[in-house]
Scaffold this motif. Structure first.
Motif, short mmCIF file in Angstrom:
data_model
loop_
_atom_site.label_atom_id
_atom_site.label_comp_id
_atom_site.label_asym_id
_atom_site.label_seq_id
_atom_site.Cartn_x
_atom_site.Cartn_y
_atom_site.Cartn_z
N LYS A 164 44.97 35.37 29.41
CA LYS A 164 44.59 36.59 30.14
C LYS A 164 45.82 37.44 30.43
N ARG A 165 46.91 36.81 30.89
CA ARG A 165 48.14 37.57 31.17
C ARG A 165 48.62 38.30 29.92
N PHE A 166 48.58 37.61 28.76
CA PHE A 166 49.03 38.20 27.50
C PHE A 166 48.21 39.44 27.16
N TYR A 167 46.89 39.31 27.09
CA TYR A 167 46.04 40.43 26.67
C TYR A 167 46.05 41.56 27.69
N GLU A 168 46.03 41.25 28.97
CA GLU A 168 46.07 42.30 29.99
C GLU A 168 47.40 43.04 29.96
N SER A 169 48.47 42.33 29.66
CA SER A 169 49.79 42.94 29.59
C SER A 169 49.95 43.81 28.35
N VAL A 170 49.60 43.29 27.19
CA VAL A 170 49.78 44.02 25.94
C VAL A 170 48.88 45.26 25.88
N PHE A 171 47.61 45.13 26.30
CA PHE A 171 46.67 46.24 26.17
C PHE A 171 46.47 47.03 27.47
N GLN A 172 47.20 46.65 28.54
CA GLN A 172 47.15 47.40 29.79
C GLN A 172 45.72 47.63 30.28
N MET A 173 44.93 46.54 30.38
CA MET A 173 43.57 46.60 30.88
C MET A 173 43.24 45.29 31.57
N LYS A 174 42.13 45.26 32.29
CA LYS A 174 41.70 44.06 33.01
C LYS A 174 40.50 43.44 32.30
N LEU A 175 40.52 42.12 32.19
CA LEU A 175 39.38 41.40 31.65
C LEU A 175 38.40 41.09 32.79
N GLU A 176 37.12 40.95 32.44
CA GLU A 176 36.08 40.70 33.43
C GLU A 176 35.46 39.33 33.20
N LYS A 177 35.34 38.53 34.26
CA LYS A 177 34.76 37.18 34.19
C LYS A 177 33.29 37.27 33.77
N LEU A 178 32.90 36.48 32.77
CA LEU A 178 31.50 36.37 32.37
C LEU A 178 30.98 35.01 32.80
N GLU A 179 29.81 34.99 33.36
CA GLU A 179 29.21 33.72 33.76
C GLU A 179 28.63 33.05 32.52
N SER A 180 29.00 31.80 32.30
CA SER A 180 28.55 31.07 31.13
C SER A 180 28.61 29.58 31.44
N SER A 181 27.63 28.82 31.00
CA SER A 181 27.66 27.39 31.28
C SER A 181 28.54 26.67 30.26
N GLY A 182 29.47 25.89 30.76
CA GLY A 182 30.32 25.08 29.89
C GLY A 182 31.50 25.79 29.27
N MET A 183 31.64 27.08 29.55
CA MET A 183 32.75 27.84 28.96
C MET A 183 33.37 28.73 30.03
N ASP A 184 34.66 28.95 29.92
CA ASP A 184 35.37 29.91 30.75
C ASP A 184 35.52 31.15 29.87
N MET A 185 34.85 32.25 30.23
CA MET A 185 34.85 33.46 29.40
C MET A 185 35.29 34.67 30.20
N TRP A 186 36.21 35.45 29.62
CA TRP A 186 36.70 36.69 30.22
C TRP A 186 36.57 37.78 29.18
N ALA A 187 35.76 38.80 29.47
CA ALA A 187 35.43 39.85 28.49
C ALA A 187 36.41 41.01 28.54
N PHE A 188 36.60 41.59 27.36
CA PHE A 188 37.33 42.84 27.22
C PHE A 188 36.41 43.95 27.71
N PRO A 189 36.97 45.09 28.11
CA PRO A 189 36.12 46.21 28.53
C PRO A 189 35.11 46.55 27.44
N MET A 190 33.90 46.92 27.86
CA MET A 190 32.88 47.27 26.88
C MET A 190 31.98 48.38 27.40
#
Length: 127
Positions: free
Chosen positions: A20-46
């Motif tokens: 998350k630190r890498f992608y947020e730093s390189v692309f200067q945006m915030k990822l958003e937590k997605l609720e999902s069972s069994g997975m940790d998911m953070w979405a790009f802006p959409m």
């Protein structure tokens, strides 16, 4: 089949905080937590009402990062800008910015999890 048929991509990671630190730093945006069972998911802006694809960083037991075969490309207004942030964010540059003729410019980078991704800017943005 319609134009731009890909609607989603997932980039698998081993360490979500680091990725998350890498992608947020390189692309200067915030990822958003997605609720999902069994997975940790953070979405790009959409924007669900627009053409194109978004995706998420995903950490799931039994799925390794750094695979090969599919490479997502991220749109950039100027490829060189994101390239300047890659090494400081913990990644490395695989292929520096290069012309792809009438299709614009591209570069290849490797993230902190060993995933190769592409950077792309259209020729309209380079003028």
């Amino acid at each position: 089949m319609k134009s731009n048929p890909i609607v989603w991509c997932e980039i698998y990671v081993q360490n979500m905080d680091r990725a998350k630190r890498f992608y947020e730093s390189v692309f200067q945006m915030k990822l958003e937590k997605l609720e999902s069972s069994g997975m940790d998911m953070w979405a790009f802006p959409m924007a669900m009402d627009q053409v194109g694809a978004s995706g998420a960083l995903v950490q799931m037991e039994g799925v390794k990062s750094g695979g090969s075969g599919t490479i997502p490309y991220f749109h950039c207004d100027e490829v060189a800008t994101e390239l300047e942030r890659v090494v400081a964010a913990g990644g490395h540059i695989q292929q520096p910015k290069m012309s792809i003729g009438q299709y614009g410019f591209m570069a290849m980078i490797v993230d902190t999890e060993g995933n190769m991704i592409g950077l792309h800017m259209s020729p309209k943005e380079s003028s």
